[in-house]
Write a protein that holds these residues in place. Structure first.
Motif, mmCIF file in Angstrom:
data_model
loop_
_atom_site.group_PDB
_atom_site.id
_atom_site.type_symbol
_atom_site.label_atom_id
_atom_site.label_comp_id
_atom_site.label_asym_id
_atom_site.label_seq_id
_atom_site.Cartn_x
_atom_site.Cartn_y
_atom_site.Cartn_z
ATOM 1 N N ALA A 161 0.742 -1.247 0.049
ATOM 2 C CA ALA A 161 0.012 -0.143 -0.028
ATOM 3 C C ALA A 161 0.846 1.118 0.145
ATOM 4 O O ALA A 161 0.528 2.369 -0.657
ATOM 5 C CB ALA A 161 -0.940 0.100 1.097
ATOM 6 N N TYR A 162 2.048 1.314 0.839
ATOM 7 C CA TYR A 162 2.737 2.338 0.766
ATOM 8 C C TYR A 162 3.416 2.786 -0.519
ATOM 9 O O TYR A 162 3.371 3.806 -1.046
ATOM 10 C CB TYR A 162 3.917 2.157 1.821
ATOM 11 N N LEU A 163 4.255 1.652 -1.050
ATOM 12 C CA LEU A 163 4.746 1.911 -2.660
ATOM 13 C C LEU A 163 3.721 2.245 -3.591
ATOM 14 O O LEU A 163 3.947 3.017 -4.499
ATOM 15 C CB LEU A 163 5.461 0.563 -3.089
ATOM 16 N N ILE A 220 -6.102 11.462 -3.430
ATOM 17 C CA ILE A 220 -4.853 10.332 -3.276
ATOM 18 C C ILE A 220 -4.229 10.587 -1.865
ATOM 19 O O ILE A 220 -4.254 9.543 -0.681
ATOM 20 C CB ILE A 220 -3.860 10.224 -4.077
ATOM 21 N N CYS A 221 -3.769 11.621 -1.314
ATOM 22 C CA CYS A 221 -3.375 12.022 0.056
ATOM 23 C C CYS A 221 -4.527 11.952 0.971
ATOM 24 O O CYS A 221 -4.320 11.371 1.913
ATOM 25 C CB CYS A 221 -2.873 13.502 -0.066
ATOM 26 N N CYS A 222 -5.742 12.430 0.816
ATOM 27 C CA CYS A 222 -6.826 12.205 1.844
ATOM 28 C C CYS A 222 -6.978 10.622 2.000
ATOM 29 O O CYS A 222 -7.141 10.076 3.274
ATOM 30 C CB CYS A 222 -8.072 12.850 1.600
ATOM 31 N N SER A 223 -6.998 9.932 1.164
ATOM 32 C CA SER A 223 -7.228 8.307 1.191
ATOM 33 C C SER A 223 -6.133 7.751 2.197
ATOM 34 O O SER A 223 -6.472 6.993 3.084
ATOM 35 C CB SER A 223 -7.288 7.709 0.035
ATOM 36 N N TRP A 224 -4.753 8.320 1.813
ATOM 37 C CA TRP A 224 -3.572 7.874 2.481
ATOM 38 C C TRP A 224 -3.581 8.217 4.004
ATOM 39 O O TRP A 224 -3.363 7.196 4.795
ATOM 40 C CB TRP A 224 -2.493 8.067 1.729
ATOM 41 N N TRP A 225 -4.019 9.518 4.049
ATOM 42 C CA TRP A 225 -4.172 9.910 5.513
ATOM 43 C C TRP A 225 -5.128 9.265 6.322
ATOM 44 O O TRP A 225 -4.836 8.656 7.590
ATOM 45 C CB TRP A 225 -4.348 11.371 5.842
ATOM 46 N N LEU A 226 -6.306 8.728 5.710
ATOM 47 C CA LEU A 226 -7.489 7.843 6.641
ATOM 48 C C LEU A 226 -6.871 6.506 6.769
ATOM 49 O O LEU A 226 -7.105 6.149 7.845
ATOM 50 C CB LEU A 226 -8.646 7.937 5.925
ATOM 51 N N PHE A 227 -6.175 6.144 6.043
ATOM 52 C CA PHE A 227 -5.808 4.643 6.062
ATOM 53 C C PHE A 227 -4.472 4.612 7.220
ATOM 54 O O PHE A 227 -4.741 3.716 7.878
ATOM 55 C CB PHE A 227 -5.099 4.116 4.806
ATOM 56 N N THR A 228 -3.725 5.543 7.349
ATOM 57 C CA THR A 228 -2.693 5.673 8.082
ATOM 58 C C THR A 228 -3.270 5.841 9.839
ATOM 59 O O THR A 228 -2.603 5.382 10.435
ATOM 60 C CB THR A 228 -1.590 6.661 7.840
ATOM 61 N N VAL A 229 -4.324 6.682 9.790
ATOM 62 C CA VAL A 229 -4.872 6.967 11.126
ATOM 63 C C VAL A 229 -5.483 5.685 11.703
ATOM 64 O O VAL A 229 -5.172 5.279 12.846
ATOM 65 C CB VAL A 229 -5.946 8.195 10.892
ATOM 66 N N SER A 399 -8.972 -8.125 8.947
ATOM 67 C CA SER A 399 -9.444 -7.169 9.822
ATOM 68 C C SER A 399 -9.165 -5.709 9.264
ATOM 69 O O SER A 399 -9.855 -4.799 9.933
ATOM 70 C CB SER A 399 -8.732 -7.336 11.144
ATOM 71 N N LEU A 400 -8.167 -5.482 8.512
ATOM 72 C CA LEU A 400 -7.896 -3.964 7.799
ATOM 73 C C LEU A 400 -8.323 -4.111 6.250
ATOM 74 O O LEU A 400 -7.927 -3.174 5.542
ATOM 75 C CB LEU A 400 -6.581 -3.819 7.838
ATOM 76 N N LYS A 401 -9.069 -5.239 5.965
ATOM 77 C CA LYS A 401 -9.363 -5.298 4.562
ATOM 78 C C LYS A 401 -10.411 -4.105 3.929
ATOM 79 O O LYS A 401 -10.205 -3.489 2.887
ATOM 80 C CB LYS A 401 -10.005 -6.522 4.023
ATOM 81 N N GLY A 402 -11.093 -3.583 5.026
ATOM 82 C CA GLY A 402 -11.940 -2.516 4.537
ATOM 83 C C GLY A 402 -11.126 -1.096 4.305
ATOM 84 O O GLY A 402 -11.364 -0.544 3.203
ATOM 85 N N MET A 403 -9.977 -0.843 4.913
ATOM 86 C CA MET A 403 -9.255 0.039 5.046
ATOM 87 C C MET A 403 -8.315 0.134 3.538
ATOM 88 O O MET A 403 -8.090 1.123 3.155
ATOM 89 C CB MET A 403 -8.287 0.367 6.059
ATOM 90 N N PHE A 404 -7.950 -1.178 3.347
ATOM 91 C CA PHE A 404 -7.254 -1.483 2.193
ATOM 92 C C PHE A 404 -8.146 -1.053 1.036
ATOM 93 O O PHE A 404 -7.747 -0.455 -0.160
ATOM 94 C CB PHE A 404 -6.625 -2.779 2.079
ATOM 95 N N LEU A 405 -9.455 -1.355 1.185
ATOM 96 C CA LEU A 405 -10.211 -1.214 -0.070
ATOM 97 C C LEU A 405 -10.641 0.352 -0.318
ATOM 98 O O LEU A 405 -10.699 0.819 -1.274
ATOM 99 C CB LEU A 405 -11.704 -2.129 0.215
ATOM 100 N N VAL A 406 -10.717 0.906 0.740
ATOM 101 C CA VAL A 406 -10.993 2.403 0.777
ATOM 102 C C VAL A 406 -9.698 3.240 0.192
ATOM 103 O O VAL A 406 -10.104 3.835 -0.711
ATOM 104 C CB VAL A 406 -11.122 2.924 2.317
ATOM 105 N N LEU A 407 -8.398 2.789 0.497
ATOM 106 C CA LEU A 407 -7.189 3.126 -0.049
ATOM 107 C C LEU A 407 -7.330 2.985 -1.840
ATOM 108 O O LEU A 407 -6.972 3.813 -2.331
ATOM 109 C CB LEU A 407 -6.150 2.480 0.613
ATOM 110 N N SER A 408 -7.427 1.859 -1.944
ATOM 111 C CA SER A 408 -7.542 1.528 -3.318
ATOM 112 C C SER A 408 -8.483 2.161 -4.067
ATOM 113 O O SER A 408 -8.228 2.780 -5.113
ATOM 114 C CB SER A 408 -7.837 -0.125 -3.477
#
Length: 457
Positions: A161-163, A220-229, A399-408
């Motif tokens: 996800a980071y790359l 893109i940055c907002c999606s990444w910020w939400l994912f990191t929080v 357990s984090l698949k929802g956040m991975f989906l939101v980031l994608s």
């Protein structure tokens, strides 16, 4: 003489008939063997009015191969078998010795003392002596314990996800015209290295400028910020729960560690072969363990009591490794130490000189070679901790698949907007160029002879 011969023949016939009748009665009686056993999960457990378990399945298979019927009874005093100072045996061994039972089938450890009192078959299961205790007591801190809140799959997903986010920011910045104020002279600020640095800064909540100006880059940055929080919240929650102040810092990996500490109590089953092993051992460590148990009287009366005390904490239960493996499979907060000592086997007991011993041993070996014993072991030792692990709060990938989906979705939306921004800019540029061409065309006229455009005076 003829009458005397007839009488002798008649007497012989009567005696022979009585002998065979008696043999038939003995055979009929012995055809249904009396089996003594003891309740212990998963060897023998009650299911309604019937008994089931590993030993019951083993008894059924052995009876088919040897060819006998049986009747199972529970041992009266609830003991396996121990010899007192007068040489008398109690428990299942005592019932076999006294002729109250023909066979004893249970997790009976094959020992020299029992072998002298009864006949025992080839072992149907190998075991040893180990330690059962809570995980927070047995596990010490390591150099990489900070990685334990997440599984390896989760860490790999975070790296991808980071790359992926850094690459998406780089591409959006290259495609979007909003990031190029002066395309002919200005260099784009978002190189790939800066995109990596910007994404890492957001991951650690530090921030790293400059920030994207285009709408696509900001999405893109907002999606990444939400994912990191969310990611950091899960990480610190799992880290704090795994390092709770109630957890003991004591590390017990084997019997020497157990003997060299005095913070937790330890004991074994009273009157068991495990206790006899420590009592008769010449090893200094094992002798210290026995002397400590004898001095503190830290014995338990049953396997269930030992497991219960181990679950409560501050107690290490010493017992058969096979039985401890079952407790670990049923109670996920427990763990068995890796060290196993005093390897021995579980056998079926019969009276000394019984002709059944040979046939039973052959049957056990046949079941072992056919893989039946391994199947029964997997059947009755199946772990119930799988469901508990799935319900745990550990940071697993699912357990984090929802956040991975939101980031994608955020990355995809940002890339799409960057393409639309580029398309819109291209169309505006093309429209402006077309208007300029029309203006140039109107400002010229053609020479009548050559048809070449000439500038107006």
């Amino acid at each position: 003489m003829q009458i005397s011969g007839d009488k002798m023949l008649f007497s012989f016939f009567v005696l022979s008939f009585g002998f065979f009748l008696n043999m038939g009665m003995c055979t009929a009686v012995q055809s249904e063997l009396r089996i003594t056993t003891i309740k212990q999960e998963p060897y023998t457990v009650s299911k309604g009015t019937q008994l089931e378990g590993f030993c019951m399945d083993l008894l059924s298979e052995v009876a088919k191969k040897v060819g006998f019927k049986y009747r199972v009874q529970l041992v009266k005093d609830g003991s396996y078998g121990r010899q007192d100072d007068n040489g008398n045996w109690n428990g299942m061994i005592g019932e076999v010795v006294r002729g109250e039972a023909d066979l004893a089938i249970a997790p009976l450890t094959l020992t020299a003392a029992r072998e002298k009192a009864v006949g025992m078959t080839k072992p149907f299961m190998q075991t040893g002596i180990s330690i059962l205790l809570r995980k927070d007591i047995s596990e010490g801190s390591g150099f990489f314990d900070f990685l334990t809140p997440f599984t390896a799959e989760t860490w790999v997903g975070i790296l991808i996800a980071y790359l992926g986010t850094a690459a998406s920011i780089f591409l959006a910045a290259r495609l979007s015209p909003c990031e190029w104020s002066q395309p002919q002279s200005e260099q784009n600020r978002f190189s790939f290295l800066h995109s990596l640095w910007f994404t890492a800064g957001a991951l650690t909540l530090q921030g790293a400028g400059p920030h994207p100006k285009a709408l696509s880059g900001r999405i893109i940055c907002c999606s990444w910020w939400l994912f990191t929080v969310v990611l950091l919240a899960c990480y610190f929650s799992n880290l704090s729960s795994s390092k709770s102040p109630e957890s003991s810092q004591l590390t017990v990996k084997g019997f020497e560690d157990l003997a060299n500490q005095d913070m937790i109590e330890y004991g074994c089953l009273a009157g068991s072969s495990t206790l006899a092993f420590f009592k008769n051992s010449n090893n200094p460590v094992y002798r210290r363990i026995y002397e400590h148990m004898e001095r503190t009287k830290s014995f338990v009366s049953s396997m269930d009591e030992g497991v219960r005390r181990a679950k409560e904490g501050n107690f290490a239960f010493i017992g058969e490794s096979v039985s401890l493996d079952l407790a670990v499979a049923r109670h996920c907060e427990l763990v068995r130490a890796h060290e196993v000592i005093g390897m021995r086997g579980y056998s079926i007991a019969a009276a000394l000189g019984s002709p059944l011993i040979k046939n039973l041993s052959v049957a056990v070996l046949q079941l072992s070679e056919a893989g039946e014993l391994a199947y029964l072991r997997s059947k009755w030792w199946a772990s119930s901790c799988i469901a508990d692990k799935a319900k745990s709060t550990a940071g697993q990938l699912h357990s984090l698949k929802g956040m991975f989906l939101v980031l994608s979705l955020g990355l995809g939306l940002g890339a799409l907007l960057a393409v639309l921004e580029l398309t819109s800019k291209s169309r505006r540029s093309a429209a402006g160029a077309e208007g300029m061409c029309k203006l140039i065309h109107k400002s010229h006229y053609c020479c009548p002879a050559t048809k070449h455009p000439l500038p107006k005076c």
